[in-house]
Design a protein around this motif. Structure first.
Motif, PDB file in Angstrom:
ATOM      1  N   ILE A 188       5.386   4.817  -5.474  1.00 51.41           N
ATOM      2  CA  ILE A 188       6.739   4.711  -6.040  1.00 51.41           C
ATOM      3  C   ILE A 188       7.707   4.898  -4.876  1.00 51.41           C
ATOM      4  O   ILE A 188       7.739   5.954  -4.243  1.00 51.41           O
ATOM      5  N   GLY A 189       8.490   3.854  -4.605  1.00 46.81           N
ATOM      6  CA  GLY A 189       9.475   3.897  -3.517  1.00 46.81           C
ATOM      7  C   GLY A 189       9.032   3.068  -2.316  1.00 46.81           C
ATOM      8  O   GLY A 189       8.039   3.394  -1.665  1.00 46.81           O
ATOM      9  N   ALA A 190       9.779   1.965  -2.058  1.00 45.55           N
ATOM     10  CA  ALA A 190       9.483   1.130  -0.877  1.00 45.55           C
ATOM     11  C   ALA A 190      10.398   1.538   0.264  1.00 45.55           C
ATOM     12  O   ALA A 190      11.068   0.709   0.885  1.00 45.55           O
ATOM     13  N   GLY A 191      10.452   2.849   0.520  1.00 43.98           N
ATOM     14  CA  GLY A 191      11.232   3.352   1.658  1.00 43.98           C
ATOM     15  C   GLY A 191      10.314   3.555   2.844  1.00 43.98           C
ATOM     16  O   GLY A 191       9.242   2.934   2.936  1.00 43.98           O
ATOM     17  N   VAL A 192      10.719   4.452   3.735  1.00 42.30           N
ATOM     18  CA  VAL A 192       9.989   4.607   4.991  1.00 42.30           C
ATOM     19  C   VAL A 192       8.565   5.129   4.756  1.00 42.30           C
ATOM     20  O   VAL A 192       7.594   4.586   5.283  1.00 42.30           O
ATOM     21  N   ILE A 193       8.434   6.177   3.931  1.00 45.50           N
ATOM     22  CA  ILE A 193       7.098   6.753   3.710  1.00 45.50           C
ATOM     23  C   ILE A 193       6.217   5.779   2.927  1.00 45.50           C
ATOM     24  O   ILE A 193       5.050   5.563   3.273  1.00 45.50           O
ATOM     25  N   GLY A 194       6.793   5.157   1.890  1.00 47.16           N
ATOM     26  CA  GLY A 194       6.017   4.201   1.091  1.00 47.16           C
ATOM     27  C   GLY A 194       5.469   3.084   1.951  1.00 47.16           C
ATOM     28  O   GLY A 194       4.296   2.702   1.816  1.00 47.16           O
ATOM     29  N   LEU A 195       6.290   2.560   2.865  1.00 45.27           N
ATOM     30  CA  LEU A 195       5.843   1.439   3.698  1.00 45.27           C
ATOM     31  C   LEU A 195       4.836   1.897   4.750  1.00 45.27           C
ATOM     32  O   LEU A 195       3.843   1.216   4.999  1.00 45.27           O
ATOM     33  N   ILE A 210       3.492  -1.393  -4.485  1.00 43.57           N
ATOM     34  CA  ILE A 210       4.663  -0.526  -4.273  1.00 43.57           C
ATOM     35  C   ILE A 210       5.737  -0.894  -5.296  1.00 43.57           C
ATOM     36  O   ILE A 210       6.127  -2.057  -5.406  1.00 43.57           O
ATOM     37  N   LEU A 211       6.197   0.110  -6.036  1.00 38.55           N
ATOM     38  CA  LEU A 211       7.218  -0.105  -7.068  1.00 38.55           C
ATOM     39  C   LEU A 211       8.546   0.453  -6.552  1.00 38.55           C
ATOM     40  O   LEU A 211       8.651   1.654  -6.281  1.00 38.55           O
ATOM     41  N   GLU A 212       9.519  -0.416  -6.393  1.00 42.79           N
ATOM     42  CA  GLU A 212      10.815  -0.014  -5.847  1.00 42.79           C
ATOM     43  C   GLU A 212      11.888  -0.251  -6.903  1.00 42.79           C
ATOM     44  O   GLU A 212      11.996  -1.356  -7.448  1.00 42.79           O
ATOM     45  N   MET A 326      17.662  11.945   7.761  1.00 42.55           N
ATOM     46  CA  MET A 326      16.574  12.933   7.813  1.00 42.55           C
ATOM     47  C   MET A 326      15.545  12.448   8.824  1.00 42.55           C
ATOM     48  O   MET A 326      14.502  11.897   8.458  1.00 42.55           O
ATOM     49  N   LEU A 327      15.860  12.629  10.094  1.00 38.40           N
ATOM     50  CA  LEU A 327      14.990  12.165  11.174  1.00 38.40           C
ATOM     51  C   LEU A 327      14.758  13.297  12.158  1.00 38.40           C
ATOM     52  O   LEU A 327      15.680  14.073  12.456  1.00 38.40           O
ATOM     53  N   ALA A 328      13.545  13.359  12.693  1.00 39.11           N
ATOM     54  CA  ALA A 328      13.203  14.447  13.602  1.00 39.11           C
ATOM     55  C   ALA A 328      14.132  14.470  14.819  1.00 39.11           C
ATOM     56  O   ALA A 328      14.626  15.528  15.221  1.00 39.11           O
ATOM     57  N   TRP A 356      16.817   4.313  14.191  1.00 37.50           N
ATOM     58  CA  TRP A 356      15.863   4.347  13.068  1.00 37.50           C
ATOM     59  C   TRP A 356      14.656   3.515  13.458  1.00 37.50           C
ATOM     60  O   TRP A 356      14.818   2.423  13.997  1.00 37.50           O
ATOM     61  N   VAL A 357      13.473   4.018  13.146  1.00 34.91           N
ATOM     62  CA  VAL A 357      12.261   3.226  13.378  1.00 34.91           C
ATOM     63  C   VAL A 357      11.352   3.357  12.164  1.00 34.91           C
ATOM     64  O   VAL A 357      11.165   4.459  11.651  1.00 34.91           O
ATOM     65  N   ILE A 358      10.797   2.241  11.717  1.00 30.74           N
ATOM     66  CA  ILE A 358       9.749   2.276  10.688  1.00 30.74           C
ATOM     67  C   ILE A 358       8.496   1.733  11.364  1.00 30.74           C
ATOM     68  O   ILE A 358       8.497   0.616  11.900  1.00 30.74           O
ATOM     69  N   TYR A 359       7.439   2.574  11.353  1.00 31.28           N
ATOM     70  CA  TYR A 359       6.272   2.276  12.190  1.00 31.28           C
ATOM     71  C   TYR A 359       5.231   1.431  11.461  1.00 31.28           C
ATOM     72  O   TYR A 359       4.051   1.748  11.453  1.00 31.28           O
ATOM     73  N   THR A 360       5.710   0.361  10.826  1.00 31.14           N
ATOM     74  CA  THR A 360       4.808  -0.584  10.178  1.00 31.14           C
ATOM     75  C   THR A 360       4.373  -1.606  11.222  1.00 31.14           C
ATOM     76  O   THR A 360       4.689  -1.495  12.399  1.00 31.14           O
TER      77      THR A 360
HETATM   78  P1  NAD Z   1      13.436   6.805   1.520  1.00 31.72           P
HETATM   79  O1  NAD Z   1      14.794   7.240   1.179  1.00 31.72           O
HETATM   80  O2  NAD Z   1      13.183   6.163   2.825  1.00 31.72           O
HETATM   81  O3  NAD Z   1      12.917   5.782   0.431  1.00 31.72           O
HETATM   82  C1  NAD Z   1      12.842   6.095  -0.925  1.00 31.72           C
HETATM   83  C2  NAD Z   1      12.799   4.795  -1.701  1.00 31.72           C
HETATM   84  O4  NAD Z   1      12.468   5.110  -3.037  1.00 31.72           O
HETATM   85  C3  NAD Z   1      14.125   4.068  -1.725  1.00 31.72           C
HETATM   86  O5  NAD Z   1      13.931   2.703  -1.418  1.00 31.72           O
HETATM   87  C4  NAD Z   1      14.621   4.275  -3.153  1.00 31.72           C
HETATM   88  O6  NAD Z   1      15.408   3.203  -3.633  1.00 31.72           O
HETATM   89  C5  NAD Z   1      13.307   4.368  -3.896  1.00 31.72           C
HETATM   90  N1  NAD Z   1      13.378   5.119  -5.142  1.00 31.72           N
HETATM   91  C6  NAD Z   1      14.059   6.261  -5.401  1.00 31.72           C
HETATM   92  N2  NAD Z   1      13.829   6.671  -6.671  1.00 31.72           N
HETATM   93  C7  NAD Z   1      12.955   5.775  -7.199  1.00 31.72           C
HETATM   94  C8  NAD Z   1      12.317   5.656  -8.464  1.00 31.72           C
HETATM   95  N3  NAD Z   1      12.524   6.557  -9.440  1.00 31.72           N
HETATM   96  N4  NAD Z   1      11.491   4.611  -8.680  1.00 31.72           N
HETATM   97  C9  NAD Z   1      11.265   3.694  -7.695  1.00 31.72           C
HETATM   98  N5  NAD Z   1      11.853   3.747  -6.492  1.00 31.72           N
HETATM   99  C10 NAD Z   1      12.679   4.784  -6.246  1.00 31.72           C
HETATM  100  O7  NAD Z   1      12.519   8.096   1.294  1.00 31.72           O
HETATM  101  P2  NAD Z   1      11.018   8.392   1.715  1.00 31.72           P
HETATM  102  O8  NAD Z   1      10.267   7.149   1.995  1.00 31.72           O
HETATM  103  O9  NAD Z   1      10.520   9.345   0.692  1.00 31.72           O
HETATM  104  O10 NAD Z   1      11.199   9.170   3.064  1.00 31.72           O
HETATM  105  C11 NAD Z   1      12.022  10.326   3.113  1.00 31.72           C
HETATM  106  C12 NAD Z   1      12.689  10.427   4.422  1.00 31.72           C
HETATM  107  O11 NAD Z   1      11.768  10.849   5.417  1.00 31.72           O
HETATM  108  C13 NAD Z   1      13.222   9.105   4.956  1.00 31.72           C
HETATM  109  O12 NAD Z   1      14.474   8.786   4.424  1.00 31.72           O
HETATM  110  C14 NAD Z   1      13.324   9.401   6.401  1.00 31.72           C
HETATM  111  O13 NAD Z   1      14.519  10.079   6.623  1.00 31.72           O
HETATM  112  C15 NAD Z   1      12.151  10.310   6.653  1.00 31.72           C
HETATM  113  N6  NAD Z   1      11.030   9.538   7.235  1.00 31.72           N
HETATM  114  C16 NAD Z   1      11.241   8.908   8.416  1.00 31.72           C
HETATM  115  C17 NAD Z   1      10.230   8.166   8.982  1.00 31.72           C
HETATM  116  C18 NAD Z   1      10.479   7.443  10.257  1.00 31.72           C
HETATM  117  O14 NAD Z   1      11.463   7.740  10.901  1.00 31.72           O
HETATM  118  N7  NAD Z   1       9.632   6.502  10.655  1.00 31.72           N
HETATM  119  C19 NAD Z   1       8.993   8.069   8.355  1.00 31.72           C
HETATM  120  C20 NAD Z   1       8.828   8.722   7.139  1.00 31.72           C
HETATM  121  C21 NAD Z   1       9.861   9.468   6.603  1.00 31.72           C
END
Ligand code: NAD
Ligand code: FAD
Length: 475
Positions: A188-195, A210-212, A326-328, A356-360
């Motif tokens: 759940i969530g196609a953000g950084v961790i999901g990808l 992945i459900l976004e 939220m980045l190191a 910002w970097v996404i390590y895909t």
């Molecule tokens: P994220 O904010 O990157 O992504 C969350 C995703 O979930 C978003 O696309 C959002 O629209 C979606 N979402 C939220 N609620 C939802 C729901 N109920 N159903 C479906 N989709 C939903 O958050 P994350 O992936 O959890 O990562 C958290 C944070 O950790 C990142 O924002 C980043 O700051 C940090 N992080 C960074 C890196 C990197 O720098 N490479 C890697 C991992 C995590």
């Protein structure tokens, strides 16, 4: 009544923000203590925060292992290298990751010792008057009085009310420690961790869905970067469903049933594991006793000014528990800046040039504004882009996907953003960071000699393309 010990600086949290603050403060001759509550997988205290224990470093270890495995099956053939029956031993892969984590968390303990920082292992709570009460793991309590207190409490995963964490429904901590490749992984969530973590298990053979919730993919990134990366992820077999709102989950004998609604109506998928990666929240629970005067925003973050000061004399806050990405590395810089301000130096962090970097695979990186932001803000700009498919080194590496885009002000030529998707762009993005930090122009970047053949030539040609003089493509 516990004894009270006095320090110039007391840091709560030894993650990236906290340990940087502590080490820099100690370097400046300040008597420093740092408190951390976290335990490692072996049950012993482990410094380094989310980043070193269950974030940046372990995820990159698994990304690298899984990339080697994927390349063996999908890329090596192009080079004439073949192998039969390639196998992944998950226990070895996870064990390697654990060893790296141990090396780096132990490294922070060694750095604390070398810098004469006093560590306290337990939970710290700020009291009025810059006193921090620490409940140590052995059950004892100690009180620390800091002339300055730096709060670096970091963040925790957000848990959805209808998807409680357990054996089958996990956050990053669980998804870094699967004991076998799940046949079906839901995210759940196609953000950084999901990808990133979705990619890890997809490369090892899981069927990943992945459900976004949002209708657009990677809406924080440049739209063209998002489009190219979505295409590449699809080719790799990642199934990304957009506009998918999850309403319930249920753990049954045949797996986790995940029900969501999208444009096609209500649907249910069944998966063996479900990773919830919908963002993180500041870790402020139990951190502040009554009467400290430190304010917490509606989003749960500690309120600070541009210099990370809370408004309470001698109390600062840095990293994931305050505003900003939220980045190191953002936390690193804030930790250093606050220590330097305390030490009488001009500490400062420019939030506008945090990369910002996404390590895909391909990697995604950016700094500064996207075209969409520039348009929305009415800032006139010129864009120049260059594809890796026309870069000799990228083709020789069999990594031709992606491009570099440079955005510059239409009148002054000052670089306003750089957006990249492709091999090793986690390194290349720093050309954009440097140029922006020095208020440089696209022309400055175009006139800097770049080695041939190297991936950085894409940055060079993209900068030249801003003024329609790229050499290796039609302008
Ligand atoms: P994220 O904010 O990157 O992504 C969350 C995703 O979930 C978003 O696309 C959002 O629209 C979606 N979402 C939220 N609620 C939802 C729901 N109920 N159903 C479906 N989709 C939903 O958050 P994350 O992936 O959890 O990562 C958290 C944070 O950790 C990142 O924002 C980043 O700051 C940090 N992080 C960074 C890196 C990197 O720098 N490479 C890697 C991992 C995590
Ligand atoms: P944290 O790292 O969360 O550290 C806070 C520490 O404080 C913790 O050890 C916690 O136990 C301790 N603590 C909290 N409250 C108390 C208390 N009251 N008393 C004592 N101790 C306390 N960022 C990147 O830049 N690049 C990446 O590649 C990347 N990958 C990531 C991958 C994953 C899976 C995750 C989850 C995150 C990733 N991040 C990445 C984000 C990065 O981990 C965080 O931005 C970073 O760790 C924040 O640092 P911090 O010091 O603010 O907080």
């Amino acid at each position: 009544m516990s004894e009270q010990q006095a320090f110039d600086v007391v840091v709560i949290g030894a993650g990236p923000a906290g340990y940087h603050a502590a080490i820099r403060a100690a370097q400046l001759g300040l008597k420093t203590a740092c408190i951390d509550a976290a335990l490692g997988k072996d049950g012993k205290p482990a410094l380094g925060g989310t980043c070193l224990r269950v974030g940046c470093i372990p995820s990159k270890a698994l990304l690298d292992s899984s990339r080697q495995f994927w390349n063996l099956g999908h890329i090596f053939g192009e080079h004439g290298i073949t192998t039969d029956n390639a196998k992944i031993d998950v226990a070895t892969m996870v064990g390697r990751k654990d060893k790296i984590v141990k090396q780096f968390t132990g490294g922070i303990a060694a750095l604390f010792k070398a810098n004469k920082i006093t560590p306290f292992y337990g939970f710290g709570q700020l009291q009025p008057g810059n006193v921090v009460k620490v409940k140590q793991h052995d059950g004892s309590e100690v009180e620390l009085k800091g002339t300055n207190v730096i709060i670096a409490a970091g963040s925790d995963s957000i848990e959805l009310p209808f998807a409680k964490f357990g054996e089958h429904i996990v956050d990053n901590v669980g998804a870094l420690d699967f004991t076998e490749v799940p046949k079906r992984l839901g995210v759940i969530g196609a953000g950084v961790i999901g990808l990133e973590l979705g990619s890890v298990w997809n490369r090892l053979g899981a069927k990943v869905t992945i459900l976004e919730a949002l209708p657009d993919f990677l809406s924080a990134a440049d739209a063209e970067v998002a489009k190219v990366s979505a295409r590449e992820f699809k080719k790799q077999g990642l199934d990304i469903q957009l506009g998918a709102k999850v309403s319930s989950t249920e753990v049954k004998a045949d797996g986790v049933h995940v029900t969501y609604t999208d444009a096609k109506g209500e649907q249910t998928i069944v998966v063996d594991k479900l990773l919830v990666a919908v963002g993180r929240k500041a870790a402020t629970r139990g951190l502040l006793a009554d009467g400290t005067g430190v304010k917490v925003s509606e989003r749960g973050q500690i309120e600070v000014d541009a210099h990370c000061h809370t408004g309470v004399n001698g109390v600062w806050a840095v990293g994931d528990c305050v505003r900003g990405p939220m980045l190191a590395h953002k936390g690193f810089e804030e930790g250093i800046a606050v220590a330097e301000l305390i030490g009488g130096l001009p500490g400062h962090v420019n939030l506008d040039t945090i990369p910002w970097v996404i390590y895909t695979e391909p990697e995604i990186a950016w700094v500064g504004k996207t075209e969409e932001q520039l348009k929305a803000e009415g800032i006139p700009y010129k864009a120049g882009s260059f594809p890796f498919a026309a870069v000799g080194r990228a083709v020789a590496m069999a990594e031709p996907a992606g491009f570099v885009k440079v955005l510059a002000h239409a009148e002054t030529d000052r670089v306003l953003g750089m957006h990249l998707v492709g091999a090793n762009v986690s390194e290349l993005v720093h050309e954009g960071v440097l140029t922006m930090e020095f208020s440089g122009s696209a022309d400055d970047l175009a006139r800097i000699c770049h080695a041939h053949p190297s991936l950085s030539e894409a940055v060079h040609d993209a900068a030249m393309a801003v003024s329609k003089r790229a050499i290796h493509k039609a302008n």
